[in-house]
Design a protein around this motif. Structure first.
Motif, PDB file in Angstrom:
ATOM      1  N   GLY A  35       0.820  -1.213   0.000  1.00  0.00           N
ATOM      2  CA  GLY A  35       0.000   0.000   0.000  1.00  0.00           C
ATOM      3  C   GLY A  35       0.847   1.254   0.000  1.00  0.00           C
ATOM      4  N   ASP A  36       1.948   1.225   0.759  1.00  0.00           N
ATOM      5  CA  ASP A  36       2.877   2.358   0.746  1.00  0.00           C
ATOM      6  C   ASP A  36       3.432   2.600  -0.650  1.00  0.00           C
ATOM      7  OD1 ASP A  36       2.581   2.867   3.397  1.00  0.00           O
ATOM      8  OD2 ASP A  36       4.665   2.522   3.947  1.00  0.00           O
ATOM      9  N   GLY A  37       3.821   1.502  -1.332  1.00  0.00           N
ATOM     10  CA  GLY A  37       4.366   1.645  -2.674  1.00  0.00           C
ATOM     11  C   GLY A  37       3.371   2.291  -3.631  1.00  0.00           C
ATOM     12  N   VAL A  38       2.120   1.848  -3.572  1.00  0.00           N
ATOM     13  CA  VAL A  38       1.077   2.444  -4.415  1.00  0.00           C
ATOM     14  C   VAL A  38       0.853   3.907  -4.027  1.00  0.00           C
ATOM     15  CG1 VAL A  38      -1.356   2.310  -5.076  1.00  0.00           C
ATOM     16  CG2 VAL A  38      -0.029   0.206  -4.758  1.00  0.00           C
ATOM     17  N   TYR A  39       0.870   4.174  -2.724  1.00  0.00           N
ATOM     18  CA  TYR A  39       0.657   5.550  -2.228  1.00  0.00           C
ATOM     19  C   TYR A  39       1.700   6.511  -2.804  1.00  0.00           C
ATOM     20  CZ  TYR A  39       1.751   9.350   1.020  1.00  0.00           C
ATOM     21  OH  TYR A  39       2.083  10.560   1.563  1.00  0.00           O
ATOM     22  N   TYR A  40       2.976   6.120  -2.792  1.00  0.00           N
ATOM     23  CA  TYR A  40       4.020   7.028  -3.284  1.00  0.00           C
ATOM     24  C   TYR A  40       3.900   7.266  -4.787  1.00  0.00           C
ATOM     25  CZ  TYR A  40       6.361   7.140   1.207  1.00  0.00           C
ATOM     26  OH  TYR A  40       6.656   7.366   2.523  1.00  0.00           O
ATOM     27  N   ILE A  41       3.504   6.254  -5.539  1.00  0.00           N
ATOM     28  CA  ILE A  41       3.264   6.458  -6.974  1.00  0.00           C
ATOM     29  C   ILE A  41       2.108   7.444  -7.167  1.00  0.00           C
ATOM     30  CG2 ILE A  41       2.478   5.347  -9.102  1.00  0.00           C
ATOM     31  CD1 ILE A  41       5.324   4.647  -8.448  1.00  0.00           C
ATOM     32  N   ALA A  42       1.023   7.238  -6.424  1.00  0.00           N
ATOM     33  CA  ALA A  42      -0.140   8.121  -6.542  1.00  0.00           C
ATOM     34  C   ALA A  42       0.203   9.549  -6.126  1.00  0.00           C
ATOM     35  CB  ALA A  42      -1.290   7.575  -5.687  1.00  0.00           C
ATOM     36  N   LEU A  43       0.963   9.687  -5.041  1.00  0.00           N
ATOM     37  CA  LEU A  43       1.313  11.026  -4.557  1.00  0.00           C
ATOM     38  C   LEU A  43       2.187  11.763  -5.569  1.00  0.00           C
ATOM     39  CD1 LEU A  43       1.157  13.007  -2.141  1.00  0.00           C
ATOM     40  CD2 LEU A  43       3.290  11.976  -1.301  1.00  0.00           C
ATOM     41  N   SER A  44       3.167  11.073  -6.125  1.00  0.00           N
ATOM     42  CA  SER A  44       4.043  11.734  -7.094  1.00  0.00           C
ATOM     43  C   SER A  44       3.267  12.138  -8.343  1.00  0.00           C
ATOM     44  CB  SER A  44       5.211  10.815  -7.454  1.00  0.00           C
ATOM     45  OG  SER A  44       4.754   9.621  -8.064  1.00  0.00           O
ATOM     46  N   TRP A  45       2.390  11.259  -8.831  1.00  0.00           N
ATOM     47  CA  TRP A  45       1.610  11.566 -10.026  1.00  0.00           C
ATOM     48  C   TRP A  45       0.663  12.740  -9.777  1.00  0.00           C
ATOM     49  CZ3 TRP A  45       1.753  10.320 -15.049  1.00  0.00           C
ATOM     50  CH2 TRP A  45       0.633  10.614 -15.822  1.00  0.00           C
ATOM     51  N   ALA A  46      -0.060  12.686  -8.662  1.00  0.00           N
ATOM     52  CA  ALA A  46      -1.012  13.757  -8.356  1.00  0.00           C
ATOM     53  C   ALA A  46      -0.297  15.086  -8.145  1.00  0.00           C
ATOM     54  CB  ALA A  46      -1.831  13.395  -7.125  1.00  0.00           C
ATOM     55  N   SER A  47       0.889  15.057  -7.535  1.00  0.00           N
ATOM     56  CA  SER A  47       1.625  16.293  -7.280  1.00  0.00           C
ATOM     57  C   SER A  47       2.085  16.929  -8.586  1.00  0.00           C
ATOM     58  CB  SER A  47       2.837  16.003  -6.389  1.00  0.00           C
ATOM     59  OG  SER A  47       2.436  15.475  -5.148  1.00  0.00           O
ATOM     60  N   VAL A  48       2.552  16.102  -9.519  1.00  0.00           N
ATOM     61  CA  VAL A  48       2.980  16.624 -10.818  1.00  0.00           C
ATOM     62  C   VAL A  48       1.799  17.212 -11.580  1.00  0.00           C
ATOM     63  CG1 VAL A  48       3.863  15.949 -13.081  1.00  0.00           C
ATOM     64  CG2 VAL A  48       4.994  15.118 -11.017  1.00  0.00           C
TER      65      VAL A  48
END
Length: 416
Positions: A35-48
């Motif tokens: 879940g952490d791994g998915v979270y960091y992908i989602a956070l980076s994408w949403a931030s960009v």
């Protein structure tokens, strides 16, 4: 907060890989880390998507400050409330926060402020989650199984890395950042019923009473004094700190710059990282199957030294294939030394202090060691990859020297 399930049979030397109680904990850990791994992908994408690259980088780094500042306090919380309760509570908070942001993004679209708040919450919760995770194994199995549990935890972590990133990318591709955040929340949620079903053993009253003081501040000071006076833990934590400081820079920023300098490209760098991951996974599998290595202190010291030599040699690898082979060796040696160090921490620390001991170790790895990355990048820009890798290897090797020069640590053994 849930009440811990206490079982008098917990803590026996039943093989950990055949113990349903340990397997439930490992499954919960793997699900939470995925879940952490998915979270960091989602956070980076949403931030960009929501801001500029500089703003996105700022959001991604927001978690580091509360994690570093609150980590020692998180160790006190884990020891005071019990690691199982803290892990369950922190996972529940992380799950709720991620799902809330998923719903907000679905309804309103991306925004930097909700993402920054989520990153802050994650960093603060990690400050109590990480020490509690480190303190929990000693409550769910016997000391003779702690090395095997370290191997199982390493395998679970590698599995989470392999699974988390592709799932995060798939979530973004199918439904955008909101779907990816939702998937991350669901994976973290899966860990909760598993954690709730994990049985723990209570600490002996003498241990509990020895650290129960009037304030959290005094508990923290008592933990730091305990570590500083311990003949095994103090030098072991110093060795871990030196190893991390010499290892993190070259294997992150340094490897990227080395691949660019040699013309290996992103694919070449990916193969090298895969070699490292394969080596670390092999070390975890070895400990999972074998359960114990004799002369643990000496094994830790010599593998740190050998790993340091391999780190220095990586900068001289003439081809991608040679670099992959060297990285495989680094992963194997670092995996063995890391697992031995973790198992020695678990077995030589009083269980009543394990949260604080883990907090100090984690603060070095997650708070101080990453500082070597910008320093490594600046030094490589000034002097090139070769000299910086050699200096980093020397710093890492000092950790092995500490282990081998301190008699109590060099002679430290894992229980049978």
């Amino acid at each position: 907060m849930p009440v811990a399930l206490v079982d008098p049979a917990v803590g026996t030397d039943r093989p950990a890989h055949r113990d349903a109680n340990v397997l439930r904990w490992v499954g919960a850990y793997a699900s939470s880390m995925a879940g952490d791994g998915v979270y960091y992908i989602a956070l980076s994408w949403a931030s960009v998507q929501a801001g500029s690259p500089a703003q996105a980088a700022m959001v991604m780094s927001v978690s580091a400050l509360p994690r570093a500042v609150l980590m020692l306090g998180g160790g006190v919380v884990a020891d005071r409330l019990g690691p199982r309760r803290v892990v369950i509570g922190s996972d529940a908070v992380r799950c709720a926060a991620v799902l809330a942001v998923a719903g907000l993004l679905f309804l309103t679209g991306p925004g930097l402020w909700p993402l920054a708040v989520l990153a802050l919450v994650f960093g603060a919760v990690d400050a109590v989650f990480v020490p509690a995770v480190g303190a929990l194994p000693a409550r769910i199995t016997g000391k003779g199984q702690l090395a095997r549990v370290q191997g199982m935890r390493g395998l679970a972590y590698r599995f989470a890395i392999v699974v988390g990133a592709p799932l995060g990318g798939l979530g973004v591709a199918v439904g955008g950042a909101a779907a990816a955040f939702g998937l991350a929340g669901l994976l973290i949620a899966v860990s909760l019923p598993l954690l709730i079903s994990v049985r723990v053993r209570e600490l002996p009253r003498d241990d509990t009473g020895a650290v129960r003081t009037t304030t959290a501040w005094r508990d923290l000071l008592a933990g730091l004094r305990y570590i500083c006076r311990h003949r095994v833990l103090a030098p072991l934590l110093l060795a871990i700190a030196l190893g991390d400081l010499g290892f993190v820079g070259p294997l992150n920023v340094g490897l990227t710059l080395l691949a660019d300098e040699r013309g290996w490209g992103a694919s070449g760098m990916g193969w090298v990282l895969s070699g490292f991951g394969a080596g670390a996974g092999a070390a975890s599998l070895l400990l999972t199957l074998r359960g114990r290595l004799p002369h643990a202190g000496q094994v830790a010291g010599w593998t740190i030294l050998a790993g340091a030599l391999a780190v220095g040699a990586l900068a001289s690898a003439p081809t991608v294939a040679a670099a992959v082979g060297t990285a495989l060796l680094i992963g194997l040696l670092a995996g063995l030394s890391g697992a031995m160090g973790g198992a020695l921490l678990q077995t030589h620390a009083d269980p009543a202090f394990l949260g604080r001991v883990t907090a100090v170790s984690s603060l070095v790895s997650l708070g101080f060691a990453p500082l070597s990355m910008p320093l490594s990048a600046a030094a490589i820009g000034a002097w090139g990859t070769g000299p910086v890798f050699v200096v980093s290897a020397a710093v890492c090797g000092l950790g092995g020297v500490v282990v081998l020069c301190v008699k109590d640590l060099r002679r430290a053994e894992l229980p049978r």
